[in-house]
Design a protein around this motif. Structure first.
Motif, short mmCIF file in Angstrom:
data_model
loop_
_atom_site.label_atom_id
_atom_site.label_comp_id
_atom_site.label_asym_id
_atom_site.label_seq_id
_atom_site.Cartn_x
_atom_site.Cartn_y
_atom_site.Cartn_z
N UNK A 1 -65.38 1.13 -37.30
CA UNK A 1 -65.20 0.46 -38.40
C UNK A 1 -64.24 0.76 -38.95
N UNK A 2 -64.33 1.91 -39.33
CA UNK A 2 -62.85 2.23 -40.47
C UNK A 2 -61.66 1.49 -39.96
N UNK A 3 -61.22 1.73 -38.60
CA UNK A 3 -60.02 1.50 -38.35
C UNK A 3 -59.91 -0.05 -37.41
N UNK A 4 -60.46 -1.18 -37.90
CA UNK A 4 -59.98 -2.00 -37.58
C UNK A 4 -59.78 -2.86 -39.19
N UNK A 5 -58.92 -3.26 -39.20
CA UNK A 5 -58.75 -4.34 -40.40
C UNK A 5 -58.75 -5.01 -39.88
N UNK A 6 -58.85 -6.23 -41.25
CA UNK A 6 -58.65 -7.23 -41.77
C UNK A 6 -57.40 -8.20 -42.69
N UNK A 7 -56.63 -8.80 -42.45
CA UNK A 7 -55.51 -8.89 -43.10
C UNK A 7 -55.41 -10.44 -42.95
N UNK A 8 -54.85 -11.80 -44.47
CA UNK A 8 -54.97 -12.68 -44.80
C UNK A 8 -53.88 -13.59 -44.26
N UNK A 9 -53.33 -14.53 -42.62
CA UNK A 9 -52.25 -15.05 -42.53
C UNK A 9 -52.94 -15.67 -42.51
N UNK A 10 -52.27 -17.63 -43.13
CA UNK A 10 -52.56 -18.49 -43.62
C UNK A 10 -51.96 -19.06 -42.23
N UNK A 11 -50.69 -18.71 -41.98
CA UNK A 11 -50.40 -20.12 -40.31
C UNK A 11 -51.30 -19.80 -39.32
N UNK A 12 -51.92 -18.47 -39.26
CA UNK A 12 -52.89 -18.88 -37.86
C UNK A 12 -51.52 -18.37 -36.34
N UNK A 13 -50.99 -17.94 -36.99
CA UNK A 13 -49.16 -17.88 -35.78
C UNK A 13 -49.56 -16.55 -35.05
N UNK A 14 -49.90 -15.38 -35.56
CA UNK A 14 -50.34 -14.12 -35.49
C UNK A 14 -51.56 -14.24 -35.37
N UNK A 15 -52.34 -14.16 -33.94
CA UNK A 15 -53.81 -13.86 -33.88
C UNK A 15 -54.19 -13.05 -34.13
N UNK A 16 -53.69 -11.47 -33.86
CA UNK A 16 -54.32 -10.37 -34.11
C UNK A 16 -53.56 -9.56 -33.57
N UNK A 17 -53.80 -7.76 -33.90
CA UNK A 17 -52.71 -7.52 -33.79
C UNK A 17 -53.14 -5.41 -33.66
N UNK A 18 -52.25 -4.65 -32.69
CA UNK A 18 -52.85 -3.50 -32.40
C UNK A 18 -51.74 -2.68 -33.41
N UNK A 19 -51.62 -1.80 -33.59
CA UNK A 19 -51.53 -0.97 -33.96
C UNK A 19 -51.22 0.59 -33.06
N UNK A 20 -49.99 1.19 -32.58
CA UNK A 20 -50.80 2.28 -31.80
C UNK A 20 -50.25 4.00 -32.06
N UNK A 21 -50.27 4.66 -31.53
CA UNK A 21 -50.45 6.03 -32.56
C UNK A 21 -49.60 6.88 -32.94
N UNK A 22 -48.02 5.86 -32.31
CA UNK A 22 -46.50 5.84 -32.60
C UNK A 22 -45.89 5.09 -33.57
N UNK A 23 -47.35 4.38 -33.71
CA UNK A 23 -46.70 3.44 -35.49
C UNK A 23 -45.85 2.28 -34.88
#
Lengths: 387, 387
Positions: A234-256
């Motif tokens: 759970x602590x590696x799952x973040x929520x961000x508010x993005x009002x336009x709903x164009x980006x549907x979600x993201x994955x960050x990898x270990x190389x940034x």
């Protein structure tokens, strides 16, 4: 396009995701064969779908609706009844893909049957994983099933994950539109109405999920779902508010490096992707035009104004039966809000009180989950008697 | 981290990308072994790198620098000289990965040797594909080489492409920062100085590429490079201005889904990705924080104010030797601008005049390309005599 034939059953075909799934299937054409469609009470809608989409068979959960359908139509295929009927349709060995698009907890048992049959399961029903993720995922592994989330956020994560190693994931960033009350001051939230809550800025969805979007519980469910679908803490799952709903979600990898999946908000993309996965097919949807949009904006998710999101994280960290209780209490509270029985701000307090009251099971069985769901609903209902 | 050992040679190790590659390699540690490092004239920098990174051997293009290096250092490994020496280092069968990080056209022949040896080639030298893409790509296929672009845009496309089918691509959307003159009115561009042009808003890079960013020729080169790296027609490669440089590029698929690769601007990510591809390794770079950034903005790329971008599209549509002439004329014009011999706005007109003047070859050989490059430079140089 797929050359090989795929046989698809749609559980909950008369709901928002179900009807869109049938549309996508009819556009994809011949390689995709419709097997079962199912509903709860809307037998007339089901009858219309039978006419138009020619399934092999139907299953109707509600006994009266089942009787009415049998009397009113001349459908010659198999007609099943009850949860048992839905489960039988879900488990049919002829299925390649089962789209689980029922609303709420009612999806858990039939979905489990699809998993135990080893099918590829498109999961539009997030309550299934919220309530029973901890027992569902081992079953996925044991029976060689494939579980694909159909909501836009998890489809985004899945699309960002193809070709990548799980070991290389650092973090998921799930986007939230913020719902209709994103900018509403905390003090004003008590007075918001169901009609206001049902006006979602970006997505056209069913009533239950639209209220869940307004409380951010929907986002909390998605965090829980992501935890089970992709086995990330759970602590590696973040929520961000993005009002336009164009980006549907993201994955960050270990190389940034961060990968995002984007597009004009439409459920047609994640629905079709679950059917064509791991490939894609042409889809006639409006195309994203960032130069015309001009900007994408982002802000932190406010767990103080939207305590449902905090409760979801807490239930996820607690594990065991907490997700089931959270979901059951939420369904009751949302229904009561839609029926004007309680205030908007009572939704999280009913959930919190139910979570405090119910027994906690660390490793519940599916039967125990079903029982606890019922008990949680009963207790939560007593809390809806005051506004 | 990779368990298997990988042997890496860095062509152009004293340049901006070359020095960063050596840093990344030293952080990645033992599985990555440094084989050759090479330079043009900066033999003293090369000597310092020899001390610190302990390569197997070196190659020095400039004859005087070669002599000076031999006299000044006690390096006991092989020391090669000239383009032949660089090509020998590039072709060394011990190489697993060759990082081609030389500046300008000088990278073409050694890179071709790395390709003909069947190596995995990290291509930071975009002029190679701009000038010789049409003859380089068949060689990649013929000799079983792998070509990975090391600039952030093509690395972004590559990262969005892993796990996807080429047939499912609809369009690339390459992002451009817009450079230091993004908001400068057309009428003022004539008077901008080299010092102003060298102040890039987001990226710290070499002088040549920074001027190319100011004219948007760099973006034009990237369109051309994408065309050859991923075999997509020019009209399916778009450019969009995105001043924050957080989204490094995007791929739109046939179902309307768009994948983007994002992150804080740093070349370390694409450099390391080219070394660890198709996997990833930990990298200590600043992490993207969209909530703190607040917004990402987008605007159309203006081909009227920045005619170099238009010229690149035209050369790409013309094909054959046009890319070579475009690149040669651009190198001469940029050098003349850096030396204060010509105005900023003369860069595109010199390129356009050179393109009109030079003979067009539809299917040039590598030798013809080398010759045409020289002739184009000579002609373009005559045009730099007036400001």
């Amino acid at each position: 396009m797929e050359a090989a034939q795929r046989t698809i059953s749609v559980l909950g075909s008369t709901g928002s995701i179900g009807t869109q799934t049938l549309d996508v299937l009819s556009r994809l054409g011949p390689p995709y064969q419709l097997r079962w469609i199912t509903c709860n009470t809307r037998w007339q809608d089901l009858a219309a779908q039978v006419e138009r989409f020619k399934p092999y068979g139907v299953a109707i959960r509600d006994a009266d609706a089942y009787t009415a359908f049998k009397q009113a139509t001349s459908f010659s295929g198999p007609i099943l009844c009850g949860e048992e009927g839905l489960s039988q349709a879900a488990a049919d060995p002829e299925n390649d893909v089962v789209m689980s698009a029922m609303v709420g907890f009612s999806g858990v048992v039939p979905t489990m049957h699809a998993i135990r049959a080893g099918h590829q399961v498109g999961l539009a029903n997030k309550e299934t994983l919220v309530s029973a993720g901890q027992i569902m995922l081992p079953a996925v592994e044991q029976f060689g099933a494939t579980l694909l989330a159909v909501d836009s956020e998890h489809s985004a994560i899945l699309q960002c994950m193809v070709g990548e190693r799980t070991a290389d994931i650092d973090r998921f960033i799930i986007t939230a539109s913020g719902g209709p009350f994103r900018t509403t001051p905390a003090a004003d939230l008590e007075r918001v109405t169901a009609a206001q809550a049902l006006k979602h800025p970006n997505w056209s969805m069913g009533a239950k999920i639209t209220i869940d979007s307004a409380t951010l519980m929907n986002k909390g469910f998605e965090v829980m779902e992501a935890r089970w679908l992709f086995d990330l803490e759970p602590d590696r799952i973040d929520v961000i508010v993005h009002p336009q709903s164009i980006i549907h979600s993201m994955v960050e990898f270990i190389d940034g490096s961060v990968k995002a999946q984007m597009g004009v908000p439409t459920m047609l993309v994640p629905i079709q992707y679950a059917l064509t996965f791991p490939h894609r097919a042409e889809l006639d949807v409006p195309r994203m035009d960032l130069a015309a949009l001009g900007q994408l904006t982002f802000e932190p998710a406010d767990q103080d104004r939207f305590p449902c999101l905090r409760l979801a994280y807490e239930a996820l960290r607690e594990g065991g039966s907490a997700g089931c209780v959270l979901n059951a209490a939420n369904e009751v509270a949302v229904q009561a809000f839609l029926e004007r029985k309680i205030l908007f701000t009572r939704i999280p307090t009913i959930i919190e009180e139910t979570l405090s009251h119910m027994e906690h099971l660390s490793h519940p069985s599916l039967d125990a989950i079903v029982e606890l769901d019922q008990e949680s609903r009963e207790f939560a209902s007593t809390l809806t008697l005051r506004p």
